[in-house]
Design a protein around this motif. Structure first.
Motif, short mmCIF file in Angstrom:
data_model
loop_
_atom_site.label_atom_id
_atom_site.label_comp_id
_atom_site.label_asym_id
_atom_site.label_seq_id
_atom_site.Cartn_x
_atom_site.Cartn_y
_atom_site.Cartn_z
N ALA A 46 0.80 -1.22 0.00
CA ALA A 46 0.00 0.00 0.00
C ALA A 46 0.84 1.28 0.00
CB ALA A 46 -0.94 0.00 1.21
N TRP A 47 2.10 1.21 0.46
CA TRP A 47 2.91 2.43 0.52
C TRP A 47 3.26 2.98 -0.86
CZ3 TRP A 47 4.77 -2.47 1.59
CH2 TRP A 47 5.84 -2.94 0.83
N LEU A 48 2.95 2.23 -1.91
CA LEU A 48 3.27 2.68 -3.26
C LEU A 48 2.14 3.49 -3.90
CD1 LEU A 48 5.00 -0.55 -4.60
CD2 LEU A 48 6.02 1.43 -3.48
N ASN A 49 1.03 3.62 -3.18
CA ASN A 49 -0.11 4.39 -3.69
C ASN A 49 -0.25 5.67 -2.85
OD1 ASN A 49 -2.84 5.41 -3.72
ND2 ASN A 49 -3.45 3.54 -4.81
N PRO A 50 -0.09 6.85 -3.49
CA PRO A 50 -0.11 8.10 -2.72
C PRO A 50 -1.38 8.30 -1.87
CG PRO A 50 0.79 8.51 -4.88
CD PRO A 50 0.29 7.09 -4.90
N ASN A 51 -2.54 7.86 -2.36
CA ASN A 51 -3.76 7.99 -1.54
C ASN A 51 -3.65 7.16 -0.27
OD1 ASN A 51 -5.07 9.78 -3.20
ND2 ASN A 51 -6.14 8.18 -4.36
N SER A 73 -0.71 -1.54 -6.46
CA SER A 73 -1.26 -0.30 -5.90
C SER A 73 -0.64 0.93 -6.54
CB SER A 73 -1.14 -0.27 -4.37
OG SER A 73 0.20 -0.36 -3.99
N PHE A 74 0.61 0.81 -6.99
CA PHE A 74 1.28 1.89 -7.74
C PHE A 74 0.62 2.03 -9.12
CE2 PHE A 74 4.55 3.51 -10.61
CZ PHE A 74 5.18 4.50 -9.87
N ALA A 75 0.43 0.87 -9.77
CA ALA A 75 -0.15 0.85 -11.12
C ALA A 75 -1.56 1.42 -11.11
CB ALA A 75 -0.14 -0.57 -11.65
N GLU A 76 -2.32 1.07 -10.09
CA GLU A 76 -3.71 1.54 -10.00
C GLU A 76 -3.75 3.07 -9.95
OE1 GLU A 76 -7.37 0.51 -6.98
OE2 GLU A 76 -5.55 1.34 -6.14
N TYR A 77 -2.89 3.64 -9.16
CA TYR A 77 -2.91 5.10 -8.99
C TYR A 77 -2.38 5.83 -10.23
CZ TYR A 77 -2.28 9.71 -6.88
OH TYR A 77 -2.36 11.05 -6.61
N PHE A 78 -1.30 5.31 -10.81
CA PHE A 78 -0.64 6.04 -11.89
C PHE A 78 -1.03 5.56 -13.30
CE2 PHE A 78 2.24 6.81 -8.28
CZ PHE A 78 2.20 8.20 -8.30
N GLY A 79 -2.02 4.66 -13.38
CA GLY A 79 -2.52 4.25 -14.68
C GLY A 79 -1.55 3.39 -15.48
#
Ligand SMILES: [Zn+2]
Length: 282
Positions: free
Chosen positions: A110-115, A180-186
């Motif tokens: 989860a730490w890879l997603n800014p939200n 979680s990074f991919a989800e946030y940054f598309g």
């Protein structure tokens, strides 16, 4: 003299002097804990830079560090089961702060997603303020600075990726850590070389290897990545067989040692995003 020594020793023990007050399970959380507490509160990461949560085993020295800590911060009992066991065995459940209540695959890293990062640091700030009696206004200033830092990091990464059409943002990673990074940054994680986030060193079966190779071709995947510090052998072979440029190294699992690029959360995030963006643009 003997009596004085004894009194001093007792005082030392009672005050907890020389003990680390906030122990975090790994470097990313330790970075946030340090940013959210006044400098008088000592902090340490249990797993040092270069070590990963997966496969970690508690050592006697780590046990001493845990036993002496006033608060211990972890992500989730699913990612750090040994911490949950320690807390239970020592009746210290109330002293453990868990940052990530959702243990689903998407949120294991989860730490890879800014939200998620903002949600976690806000919760952490509240818990630490209560634990150490830090004045509210002081805590609020520290938290606001950290929230701003996360926002500006996210903006920098979006700018890095801006020029890449969404249809080309396809990547294969070694273990399931990028969701979680991919989800946030598309970005689109088309496949992971190994299924499990626990057994990182396991090789894929021959059948899985050929499935991934097929996906590289049918989905027009542009980048294969591996985890820095781990073997790149399978990733190299996949890139070769898939007629792609050599795989890139990503290091999302921990912060680098102080003084090296990637030694803070923003610098770690931006370093990896830059590697991804450069590879996708080729
Ligand atoms: Zn991982």
């Amino acid at each position: 003299m003997k009596k004085l020594c004894l009194i001093l020793a007792l005082l030392w023990a009672n005050l907890g002097l020389g003990q680390t007050k906030v122990v975090s399970t790994f470097t990313v959380i330790d970075y946030w804990a340090q940013r959210l507490t006044p400098s008088s509160i000592s902090h340490k990461s249990l797993i040092p830079s270069g070590g990963e949560l997966h496969g970690y085993q508690i050592s006697p020295a780590d046990l001493r560090l845990l036993n002496g800590a006033k608060r211990v911060i972890g992500l989730n009992p699913a990612t750090e089961p040994w911490l949950a066991d320690w807390a239970k065995a020592n009746h210290r459940e109330a002293d453990v702060i868990w940052l990530n209540p959702d243990p689903s695959q998407l949120h294991l890293h989860a730490w890879l997603n800014p939200n998620e990062a903002k949600r976690m640091v806000s919760a952490l700030s509240l818990a630490l303020t209560k634990s150490f009696g830090t004045p509210d206004n002081e805590s609020q200033v520290l938290l606001n600075e950290l929230l701003k830092e996360i926002d500006s990091t996210a903006l920098t990464i979006k700018t890095l990726l801006k020029a890449i059409p969404e249809s080309q943002r396809k990547i294969i990673v070694y273990h399931p850590n990028l969701e979680s990074f991919a989800e946030y940054f598309g970005l689109q994680v088309v496949a992971t070389i190994v299924d499990s986030s626990v057994a990182e060193s396991a090789d894929p079966s021959l059948q899985r290897y050929s499935e991934i190779l097929k996906l590289i071709k049918s989905q027009k995947v542009r980048v294969v990545a591996y985890d820095e510090g781990q073997s790149s052998r399978i990733a190299q072979q996949l890139a070769l067989d898939g007629e792609l440029p050599p795989p890139i190294a990503l290091s999302f699992e921990y912060l680098q040692p102080p003084g090296k690029e990637g030694d803070t959360w923003p610098s770690m995030m931006i370093l990896n995003a830059r590697r991804i963006a450069e590879a996708l643009q080729k």
